[in-house]
Design a protein around this motif. Sequence first.
Motif, mmCIF file in Angstrom:
data_model
loop_
_atom_site.group_PDB
_atom_site.id
_atom_site.type_symbol
_atom_site.label_atom_id
_atom_site.label_comp_id
_atom_site.label_asym_id
_atom_site.label_seq_id
_atom_site.Cartn_x
_atom_site.Cartn_y
_atom_site.Cartn_z
ATOM 1 N N LYS A 1 0.819 -1.199 0.000
ATOM 2 C CA LYS A 1 0.000 0.000 0.000
ATOM 3 C C LYS A 1 0.859 1.256 0.000
ATOM 4 C CE LYS A 1 -3.814 -2.301 2.425
ATOM 5 N NZ LYS A 1 -4.566 -2.498 1.187
ATOM 6 N N THR A 2 0.275 2.326 -0.477
ATOM 7 C CA THR A 2 0.917 3.627 -0.422
ATOM 8 C C THR A 2 0.858 4.152 1.012
ATOM 9 O OG1 THR A 2 -1.114 4.868 -0.823
ATOM 10 C CG2 THR A 2 0.086 4.069 -2.758
ATOM 11 N N PRO A 3 1.637 5.206 1.350
ATOM 12 C CA PRO A 3 1.517 5.795 2.692
ATOM 13 C C PRO A 3 0.092 6.207 3.032
ATOM 14 C CG PRO A 3 3.487 6.622 1.620
ATOM 15 C CD PRO A 3 2.738 5.821 0.585
ATOM 16 N N GLY A 4 -0.730 6.457 2.015
ATOM 17 C CA GLY A 4 -2.128 6.813 2.257
ATOM 18 C C GLY A 4 -3.040 5.623 2.413
ATOM 19 N N GLY A 5 -2.476 4.411 2.300
ATOM 20 C CA GLY A 5 -3.266 3.208 2.523
ATOM 21 C C GLY A 5 -3.907 2.631 1.279
ATOM 22 N N GLU A 6 -3.620 3.193 0.104
ATOM 23 C CA GLU A 6 -4.196 2.685 -1.134
ATOM 24 C C GLU A 6 -3.301 1.595 -1.727
ATOM 25 O OE1 GLU A 6 -7.168 3.565 -2.442
ATOM 26 O OE2 GLU A 6 -7.432 4.766 -0.623
ATOM 27 N N PRO A 7 -3.909 0.589 -2.389
ATOM 28 C CA PRO A 7 -3.085 -0.433 -3.051
ATOM 29 C C PRO A 7 -2.216 0.195 -4.128
ATOM 30 C CG PRO A 7 -5.379 -1.138 -2.896
ATOM 31 C CD PRO A 7 -5.346 0.308 -2.503
ATOM 32 N N ARG A 8 -0.996 -0.269 -4.251
ATOM 33 C CA ARG A 8 -0.096 0.244 -5.267
ATOM 34 C C ARG A 8 -0.323 -0.472 -6.587
ATOM 35 N NH1 ARG A 8 5.071 0.839 -1.265
ATOM 36 N NH2 ARG A 8 4.831 3.037 -0.832
ATOM 37 N N ALA A 9 -0.442 0.289 -7.653
ATOM 38 C CA ALA A 9 -0.546 -0.268 -9.002
ATOM 39 C C ALA A 9 0.803 -0.097 -9.686
ATOM 40 C CB ALA A 9 -1.643 0.442 -9.789
ATOM 41 N N TRP A 10 1.113 -0.978 -10.643
ATOM 42 C CA TRP A 10 2.438 -1.012 -11.238
ATOM 43 C C TRP A 10 2.336 -1.090 -12.758
ATOM 44 C CZ3 TRP A 10 6.330 -1.025 -7.472
ATOM 45 C CH2 TRP A 10 5.902 -1.300 -6.170
ATOM 46 N N LYS A 11 3.191 -0.327 -13.432
ATOM 47 C CA LYS A 11 3.241 -0.314 -14.894
ATOM 48 C C LYS A 11 4.606 -0.825 -15.342
ATOM 49 C CE LYS A 11 2.889 2.721 -18.933
ATOM 50 N NZ LYS A 11 2.684 4.108 -19.417
ATOM 51 N N GLU A 12 4.626 -1.718 -16.326
ATOM 52 C CA GLU A 12 5.878 -2.316 -16.779
ATOM 53 C C GLU A 12 6.695 -1.293 -17.560
ATOM 54 O OE1 GLU A 12 7.413 -6.656 -18.339
ATOM 55 O OE2 GLU A 12 5.378 -5.992 -18.850
#
Length: 657
Positions: free
Chosen positions: A451-462
């Motif tokens: 999660k981000t510091p704000g608690g949101e799931p992190r999304a990732w781009k290749e």
Amino acid sequence: MVVIRKHLKLVLGLMAFAAHVAAAPVPENGPSSAPPTAPSTAANTQALTKADVDAWLDGLMPYALSRGAVAGGVVVVVKDGQVLTQRGYGYSDVEKRTPVDPENTLFRPGSVSKLFTWTAVMQLVQEGKLDLDADVNTYLDFEIPAYQGKPVTLRNIMTHTSGFEESIRKLISDETKTPAPLDTVLKRWVPNRIFAPGTTPAYSNYATGVAGYIVERVSGMPFDDYIDQRILMPLGMTHSTFRQPLPASLKPLMSQSYQTASGKAMPFEVVEPAPAGSLSASGADMGKFMIAHLANGGPLLSPETAKTMHTTFLDMIPPLNRMALGFYEQNQNGYRIIGHNGGTQRFFTYLWLLIDQNVGVYISLNSVGKDGAPSAIHNALITGFMDRYFPGTPKDGTVDAKTAAVHARMMAGHYIASRRSDSSFMRTGAFASQTAVTVGPDGGLLIPNFKTPGGEPRAWKEIAPFVWREVGGKQRLAAKVVDGKVQRFSIDAGSAAVVFEPAPWHANAAWLNPAMMFAVIVLLLTALSWPAAAIARRVYRAPLALTGRARLRYHLVRGVAVLVLFVCAGWLFIFSAMMQQGFTAINGKYDWLVILLQAAGLVGFIGFLGLALWNAWSAWTQGRWASRLWSIALLLAAGITLWAATTFGLLSYGLNY
């Protein structure tokens, strides 16, 4: 048993010193085959001056502490061999309203202590008394068995590739006043090896304790004395010690620690494997330590030895951050950074060195706070500091959409962390809290656990084949792929200390979680049918129409189902208590219950399968179709329950974990 998963984040939650993936700042670096090249100074870069840093910190820290319910903290910045600034914020004692004094107030840096242990090792290497590549048994008076024919070396230990499983019992204690002697701590239990040495990052406090014990034996003096005489005194670190309890002269200077700023002060924590985390130090003293390492070892190490320590990297998953000899990379904005983080139960610390710029930053906080405040504050500090004084923009490549989609599907699945307990019931933490990797709606990766510091799931781009960048952030994720199969992955923040490997088929949450849900439902229905049927018979005055073996089987099946449910509930209580009470529960408070559950589980899990087989045989030889179908459901539930108990280590026996 399914609900255990909701309460267990033991891999990252109960590990004693701050979790590397969850707690580390968000870094960015260049290819790991060579140090990143610092970008040219941007026109809007702020000058790194005391006045500017003080103003920036004074705008950030008071709000951050207040927002996160953290009682106090200290920040030190060094540059070109001098302290640029050292600032105390909040209180070292809330009740007495004692402000944090960066010169005198002691904090507990946790695993940052390891840098002192590694420095001591390198001093003895420099003197020719230790060999980084020798079998550590050469220096010990007890044996650490080889694994797959390979011994553990100090190089393995300093790069956290010794292969030990996690060991957390009696790691930290509020109740203990004086730790046991270091040799007693290490000989109490040698954790199992689960990886061949040099192959897999798996952060180990036990292994660091071994390194400290080797320093003790080879130098001929107690570890605390060695640190005093060979590191603290040469640097003038008069407000620092590894000793537990604190010397009388330093005890009044020790900051209190808190769950939250409004809570009560907590006891002084004792770390049993002292070389792994027992340091107490003022911010000013930690500035002296940073200056020494930035000055090519200063009075502690020769320039050659310091360079070896700072630049000998173990490259496990290119191009992610690597492990040096004791330090781990946390490169950002194109600048080379080495550092270490640390945490006890209530102190949270980070130290990082911009080696090429001769700049070091240190922060320590004295409270857990709320909503992951220490991690968020560390993130805000290092990211803000770098973007303000050493900005840079990552130069990412691109991967075409079709290839990115294929790679994302290859990554999808469940993974377990390399840093884990494996031979005891504590392996539940790794197998019940698997990291799920899914394909996001845009074809990228989505990992809810990160999660981000704000608690949101992190999304990732290749951004390159099997390398992803955090969307809207700086952190990278990369995977090692062999013959078209993902072997492991990690992220920059923790790649030096932990990797994630595909969960084995027999423990994969994708099928095991639904299966356990089914088993729990069947167990509950079976258990509830016992009193429900008894009440119905009493109301309608209808006797149980079973006799002999059939009657016995009826009661045994339902009675053991109740036993299994109670055992599962008992384990859930144990794990919940460990999460809520921390090391008070981990260190033996519920030993009696653990032993009881281990014994009852052996009877319940195995006995239930035997009874389910007996019940199925009886139903299929003389029962009706309804009883036959239910006997199959019961047999499946019994098999799944035993399978899960075995997978989670609930059939293990003993109190070593």
